[in-house]
Design a protein around this motif. Structure first.
Motif, PDB file in Angstrom:
ATOM      1  N   SER A 128       0.850  -1.192   0.000  1.00  0.00           N
ATOM      2  CA  SER A 128       0.000   0.000   0.000  1.00  0.00           C
ATOM      3  C   SER A 128       0.884   1.240   0.000  1.00  0.00           C
ATOM      4  N   ILE A 129       0.353   2.322  -0.552  1.00  0.00           N
ATOM      5  CA  ILE A 129       1.028   3.616  -0.590  1.00  0.00           C
ATOM      6  C   ILE A 129       0.085   4.646   0.008  1.00  0.00           C
ATOM      7  N   SER A 130       0.586   5.401   0.960  1.00  0.00           N
ATOM      8  CA  SER A 130      -0.257   6.385   1.643  1.00  0.00           C
ATOM      9  C   SER A 130       0.468   7.718   1.750  1.00  0.00           C
ATOM     10  N   GLY A 131      -0.277   8.757   2.090  1.00  0.00           N
ATOM     11  CA  GLY A 131       0.314  10.080   2.274  1.00  0.00           C
ATOM     12  C   GLY A 131      -0.725  11.057   2.781  1.00  0.00           C
ATOM     13  N   THR A 132      -0.261  12.260   3.085  1.00  0.00           N
ATOM     14  CA  THR A 132      -1.134  13.332   3.576  1.00  0.00           C
ATOM     15  C   THR A 132      -0.875  14.578   2.746  1.00  0.00           C
ATOM     16  N   LEU A 172       3.980   1.674   2.401  1.00  0.00           N
ATOM     17  CA  LEU A 172       4.895   2.775   2.113  1.00  0.00           C
ATOM     18  C   LEU A 172       4.218   4.114   2.373  1.00  0.00           C
ATOM     19  N   PRO A 173       4.636   4.832   3.412  1.00  0.00           N
ATOM     20  CA  PRO A 173       4.097   6.175   3.652  1.00  0.00           C
ATOM     21  C   PRO A 173       4.946   7.226   2.935  1.00  0.00           C
ATOM     22  N   LEU A 174       4.312   8.087   2.161  1.00  0.00           N
ATOM     23  CA  LEU A 174       5.022   9.152   1.474  1.00  0.00           C
ATOM     24  C   LEU A 174       5.175  10.389   2.337  1.00  0.00           C
ATOM     25  N   GLY A 175       4.545  10.357   3.515  1.00  0.00           N
ATOM     26  CA  GLY A 175       4.643  11.512   4.401  1.00  0.00           C
ATOM     27  C   GLY A 175       3.753  12.646   3.933  1.00  0.00           C
ATOM     28  N   SER A 176       4.186  13.848   4.207  1.00  0.00           N
ATOM     29  CA  SER A 176       3.389  15.035   3.866  1.00  0.00           C
ATOM     30  C   SER A 176       3.749  15.534   2.474  1.00  0.00           C
ATOM     31  N   ILE A 177       2.715  15.756   1.670  1.00  0.00           N
ATOM     32  CA  ILE A 177       2.873  16.329   0.332  1.00  0.00           C
ATOM     33  C   ILE A 177       2.295  17.736   0.375  1.00  0.00           C
ATOM     34  N   ARG A 178       3.151  18.756   0.218  1.00  0.00           N
ATOM     35  CA  ARG A 178       2.721  20.155   0.333  1.00  0.00           C
ATOM     36  C   ARG A 178       2.484  20.741  -1.055  1.00  0.00           C
ATOM     37  N   LEU A 179       1.298  21.295  -1.224  1.00  0.00           N
ATOM     38  CA  LEU A 179       0.935  21.918  -2.497  1.00  0.00           C
ATOM     39  C   LEU A 179       1.178  23.419  -2.428  1.00  0.00           C
ATOM     40  N   ALA A 180       1.740  23.963  -3.490  1.00  0.00           N
ATOM     41  CA  ALA A 180       2.001  25.397  -3.577  1.00  0.00           C
ATOM     42  C   ALA A 180       0.854  26.080  -4.324  1.00  0.00           C
ATOM     43  N   ASP A 212       0.544  24.148   6.299  1.00  0.00           N
ATOM     44  CA  ASP A 212       0.381  22.859   6.985  1.00  0.00           C
ATOM     45  C   ASP A 212      -1.076  22.528   7.309  1.00  0.00           C
ATOM     46  N   ALA A 213      -2.005  23.180   6.656  1.00  0.00           N
ATOM     47  CA  ALA A 213      -3.411  22.824   6.803  1.00  0.00           C
ATOM     48  C   ALA A 213      -3.731  21.705   5.815  1.00  0.00           C
ATOM     49  N   VAL A 214      -4.589  20.770   6.240  1.00  0.00           N
ATOM     50  CA  VAL A 214      -4.914  19.643   5.369  1.00  0.00           C
ATOM     51  C   VAL A 214      -5.756  20.115   4.191  1.00  0.00           C
ATOM     52  N   VAL A 215      -5.602  19.386   3.077  1.00  0.00           N
ATOM     53  CA  VAL A 215      -6.361  19.703   1.867  1.00  0.00           C
ATOM     54  C   VAL A 215      -7.240  18.494   1.553  1.00  0.00           C
ATOM     55  N   PRO A 216      -8.533  18.531   1.890  1.00  0.00           N
ATOM     56  CA  PRO A 216      -9.411  17.374   1.654  1.00  0.00           C
ATOM     57  C   PRO A 216      -9.978  17.371   0.237  1.00  0.00           C
ATOM     58  N   VAL A 230      -9.317   9.973  -3.785  1.00  0.00           N
ATOM     59  CA  VAL A 230      -9.385  11.346  -3.282  1.00  0.00           C
ATOM     60  C   VAL A 230      -8.984  11.335  -1.819  1.00  0.00           C
ATOM     61  N   THR A 231      -8.466  12.457  -1.347  1.00  0.00           N
ATOM     62  CA  THR A 231      -8.061  12.544   0.050  1.00  0.00           C
ATOM     63  C   THR A 231      -9.290  12.622   0.946  1.00  0.00           C
ATOM     64  N   SER A 232      -9.123  12.172   2.176  1.00  0.00           N
ATOM     65  CA  SER A 232     -10.213  12.196   3.148  1.00  0.00           C
ATOM     66  C   SER A 232     -10.340  13.589   3.762  1.00  0.00           C
ATOM     67  N   GLU A 233     -11.249  13.733   4.726  1.00  0.00           N
ATOM     68  CA  GLU A 233     -11.440  15.009   5.402  1.00  0.00           C
ATOM     69  C   GLU A 233     -10.173  15.443   6.134  1.00  0.00           C
ATOM     70  N   SER A 234      -9.340  14.472   6.493  1.00  0.00           N
ATOM     71  CA  SER A 234      -8.088  14.800   7.186  1.00  0.00           C
ATOM     72  C   SER A 234      -6.914  14.929   6.215  1.00  0.00           C
ATOM     73  N   GLY A 235      -7.210  14.951   4.899  1.00  0.00           N
ATOM     74  CA  GLY A 235      -6.178  15.146   3.898  1.00  0.00           C
ATOM     75  C   GLY A 235      -5.368  13.908   3.561  1.00  0.00           C
ATOM     76  N   GLU A 236      -5.804  12.758   4.022  1.00  0.00           N
ATOM     77  CA  GLU A 236      -5.027  11.544   3.825  1.00  0.00           C
ATOM     78  C   GLU A 236      -5.565  10.724   2.649  1.00  0.00           C
ATOM     79  N   PHE A 237      -4.663   9.948   2.030  1.00  0.00           N
ATOM     80  CA  PHE A 237      -5.057   9.014   0.983  1.00  0.00           C
ATOM     81  C   PHE A 237      -4.282   7.716   1.173  1.00  0.00           C
ATOM     82  N   VAL A 238      -4.895   6.608   0.748  1.00  0.00           N
ATOM     83  CA  VAL A 238      -4.270   5.293   0.828  1.00  0.00           C
ATOM     84  C   VAL A 238      -4.637   4.508  -0.425  1.00  0.00           C
ATOM     85  N   PHE A 239      -3.650   3.993  -1.102  1.00  0.00           N
ATOM     86  CA  PHE A 239      -3.867   3.036  -2.185  1.00  0.00           C
ATOM     87  C   PHE A 239      -3.541   1.647  -1.629  1.00  0.00           C
TER      88      PHE A 239
END
Length: 748
Positions: A33-37, A107-115, A43-47, A65-74
């Motif tokens: 599995s691959i996951s991330g936030t 595999l956690p990808l950690g935090s993915i920050r969008l600009a 640093d605010a979540v993007v749902p 799609v990301t959840s309400e907490s900004g997380e996704f899991v494949f």
């Protein structure tokens, strides 16, 4: 909160799935599995943003799609190299390439920050280095495709590479002995003679390990640490060991899980060929061979193979984009000649076979007197009269080779015959894997593998004769595997993995029937009539091939042993059917996984008999009135210490069934805390006799009242320790182990 219709269906699916856990329905998944936030620059979540996962080699894509907490899991993602794409309105697109997922990895990808910016703008990040897992506590080690391509291993056996991982020992010891005692070929060539023994891992026993190929259990049912197949290094994509702190989806045995993943085809064609050679011309002769005048033995390992993989397509007609159907095929051939260590034996001399023991000396160089059991005195001149020689015993001794080493300054009287066996072993390994992606929600894989070895030698394997060049037997070993995997994406947050397959392992010895041109000569060297042995049997039906009786000569230094496995020529094996289903469901911060597995084992052995051809013991026994003081002389006059004979040659089939089921949850409490917990259950039957005759433990027929009473320790009237019959109360002298020093302590 009211559930949507799709969520309700998922709940019902899970409930029905759990209800089926008690039903009869063993393989393990190899997907990870691959996951991330997803966060913004503050640093605010993007749902509710779209995330796309693309396989860089096949083009296969999945979306969520990301959840309400900004997380996704494949979930249920095959091992491979991926690109992760995140797109959200008002933000620049984010693309991370080179994301490598190993087998069964979370595999956690950690935090993915969008600009902030336009979606047409893209930030590209190339993954580098080894990812550190922060969401699971598994203790793992892996060897990737690149490492497999670069590492050179003697014998080209993938399991030998396990010894490069931390916590893996370099030797395999069974019952105090080295692996070579079970397999003379050892790790000299891929697969050995009948599989490869895995090494102990993290201090655990070899028999605790579980081995899988593409999720299919490949451990021998009787020897769980034995990998009863072979796979080419060229066909390997990854080799992984999970040794500790594993989750509930792992099971079956309490040791490490060794996961082998084979290669799949890609959008491009790839292939290769190889040839490896080892030859005695590159070796010096052994010191002891030079000392004893033995020639340099043949030592030849020739291995040649090829592999090819790619898409299956017809331009402009079928799979034109080369993204639906893929294949990978590999084949490896072995032609080996491997010598054993020199074998030293004492055999009767030409004079002794005629009854003349006037030159029979012990290791000190003194004459060994040969006694007449009728008079208890040595025969005149230490020669047995011709009228006293038993012709059947003489014929039995006649099958033994003549002495070839008479230099007592070299042998010290410990042997007079030396030889080396040569294990001739042609082998073939074949593997075909196809992957079909009919749509974006399904992936179907079919794997077919076959391995066989045809060993030809006198003593190199179980069913051959013990230490004598009597019968160069063929021992044919093969395994056939078939496995189908179906991964279905139920929804962006739910996936289901189903697998089913079979493993067939066979051990076959060559018999005259299928080889009419050799039927009259194959067993001549051990056939009663052909060697002149005419003594009958009590139960001749237990010896259909007319083998000469087995014989031991205890008391002779390095004695010959006319003995063999009771299954000679050999007809046994295992047949395993298995099926399993694993369901993954992402619900908010929880990633649930449920699974059930079923396995049906069939074990066939025989026809076999321990002494169907009769077993003589001619060994020294001072309590035997027929003993002549030298085993060869005792045999020659027709006497023996004991004789045994089996009255039948049964063939049987046992069966056993296993059920295992589990439920687990990976709960990401927050960005710094992840909990993994679950339960696994197993139920199994004992080995039950299904066909034929044999013995088995039947719990329902066990009666504790029929137990044989054991002697118990007691003291006699003088305070000495003795043994006491618990039924009659009668006392017996104690059997002491070790030395008893008066005044120091009690014997035990």
């Amino acid at each position: 909160m009211r559930r949507s219709r799709s969520e309700s269906r998922l709940y019902w699916f899970v409930l029905v799935f759990i209800a089926l856990l008690g039903a009869e329905a063993m393989a393990q998944t190899i997907n990870g599995s691959i996951s991330g936030t997803v966060l913004d620059q503050s640093d605010a979540v993007v749902p509710k943003v779209g995330v796309t996962l693309s396989n860089e080699l096949t083009g296969e894509t999945r979306k969520t799609v990301t959840s309400e907490s900004g997380e996704f899991v494949f979930t249920a993602v095959p091992s491979g190299t991926y690109t992760v794409m995140v797109e959200a309105a008002g933000f620049q697109s984010f693309r991370r390439t080179g994301v490598f997922l190993s087998a069964v990895e979370r595999l956690p990808l950690g935090s993915i920050r969008l600009a902030m910016g336009e979606v047409t703008q893209t930030v590209v990040v190339a993954a580098q280095g080894e990812a550190v897992s922060i969401e699971n506590a598994d203790v793992t080690g892996s060897i990737t495709t690149r490492q497999l391509d670069q590492l050179v291993v003697k014998g080209r056996d993938p399991l030998s590479l396990l010894r490069t991982l931390p916590g893996v020992t370099t030797g395999v010891f069974v019952n105090g002995g080295d692996k070579s005692e079970l397999d003379p070929d050892g790790a000299q060539s891929n697969g050995g003679i009948y599989g490869t023994l895995t090494p102990p891992i993290n201090g655990g026993r070899m028999f605790w390990n579980t081995i899988t190929i593409d999720g299919q259990i490949s451990s021998n049912p009787d020897w769980p640490g034995l990998f009863e197949a072979a796979v080419s290094v060229d066909a390997m994509s990854e080799l992984k060991v999970t040794s500790n702190n594993y989750t509930a989806e792992y099971g079956r045995n309490l040791g490490a899980t060794v996961t082998l993943v084979t290669k799949s085809g890609t959008k491009s064609f790839h292939g290769g060929g190889n040839w490896f050679k080892r030859h005695e011309m590159f070796n010096a002769n052994d010191f002891f061979n030079n000392r004893d005048g033995l020639p340099k033995p043949l030592y030849r390992y020739n291995s040649f193979g090829f592999s090819v993989g790619g898409p299956i397509y017809i331009p402009k007609k079928f799979n034109a984009d080369r993204d639906k159907l893929f294949f990978f095929y590999s084949q490896e051939e072995w032609r080996t000649k491997n010598p054993t260590s020199p074998i030293f034996i004492t055999v009767p001399t030409a004079l002794e076979r005629k009854g003349d023991f006037s030159q029979t000396l012990n290791q000190a160089g003194s004459l060994i007197p040969v006694n007449d059991p009728l008079t208890r005195q040595p025969f005149p001149n230490n020669v047995i009269p011709a009228s006293r020689i038993n012709p059947n015993a003489q014929a039995l001794l006649g099958v033994l080779p003549q002495p070839n080493q008479l230099n007592r300054s070299l042998t010290q009287g410990a042997y007079n015959y030396e030889w080396q066996d040569l294990c001739i072993t042609p082998k073939r390994i074949q593997g075909l894997k196809t992957d079909y992606l009919p749509n974006s929600k399904d992936r179907i894989s079919l794997g077919l593998r076959r391995w066989w070895s045809d060993d030809r030698a006198y003593t190199c394997f179980v069913v051959g004769y013990s230490n004598l060049p009597l019968l160069q037997h063929h021992y044919y070993y093969s395994t056939d595997n078939a496995l189908i995997n179906w991964t279905h994406i139920v929804s962006p947050t739910a996936t289901n993995e189903f697998n089913a397959g079979t493993v067939g392992e066979k051990e076959r010895g060559q018999v005259p029937g299928p080889y009419p041109e050799r039927a009259s000569t194959y067993f001549d060297s051990v056939n009663r009539q052909k060697v002149g042995y005419k003594l009958g049997q009590f139960f001749g039906e237990a010896n259909p091939y007319g083998f000469i009786p087995q014989a031991s000569f205890g008391g002779v230094p390095n004695p010959p042993n006319i003995s063999h496995d009771g299954r000679l020529p050999g007809d046994q094996g295992y047949l395993i059917f298995h099926a399993g289903d694993h369901f993954s469901w992402v619900r908010g911060p929880h990633t649930f996984k449920f699974g059930l597995d079923w396995e049906w084992n069939l074990a066939t052995d025989g026809p076999s008999s321990a002494c169907g051809d009769g077993c003589f013991d001619f060994g020294r026994d001072t309590n035997n009135p027929g003993d002549a003081n030298w085993p060869f002389a005792t045999a020659l006059i027709g006497n023996f210490a004991s004789y045994r004979e089996t009255n039948n040659r049964p063939q049987y089939r046992y069966e056993r069934k296993n059920w295992q089921w589990f439920a687990q949850d990976t709960w990401k409490v927050n960005r710094k805390l992840t909990l993994s917990y679950g339960l696994r259950f197993a139920a199994f039957t004992n080995w039950n006799l299904a066909v034929g005759t044999g013995s088995a433990f039947v719990p329902g027929r066990y009666d504790p009242k029929q137990e044989s009473p054991l002697f118990r320790p007691a003291l006699d009237a003088s305070g000495r320790r003795v043994a006491q019959d618990p039924v009659s109360g009668q006392l017996f002298p104690a059997v002491y182990i070790g030395a008893y020093v008066p005044g120091v302590g009690q014997p035990y």
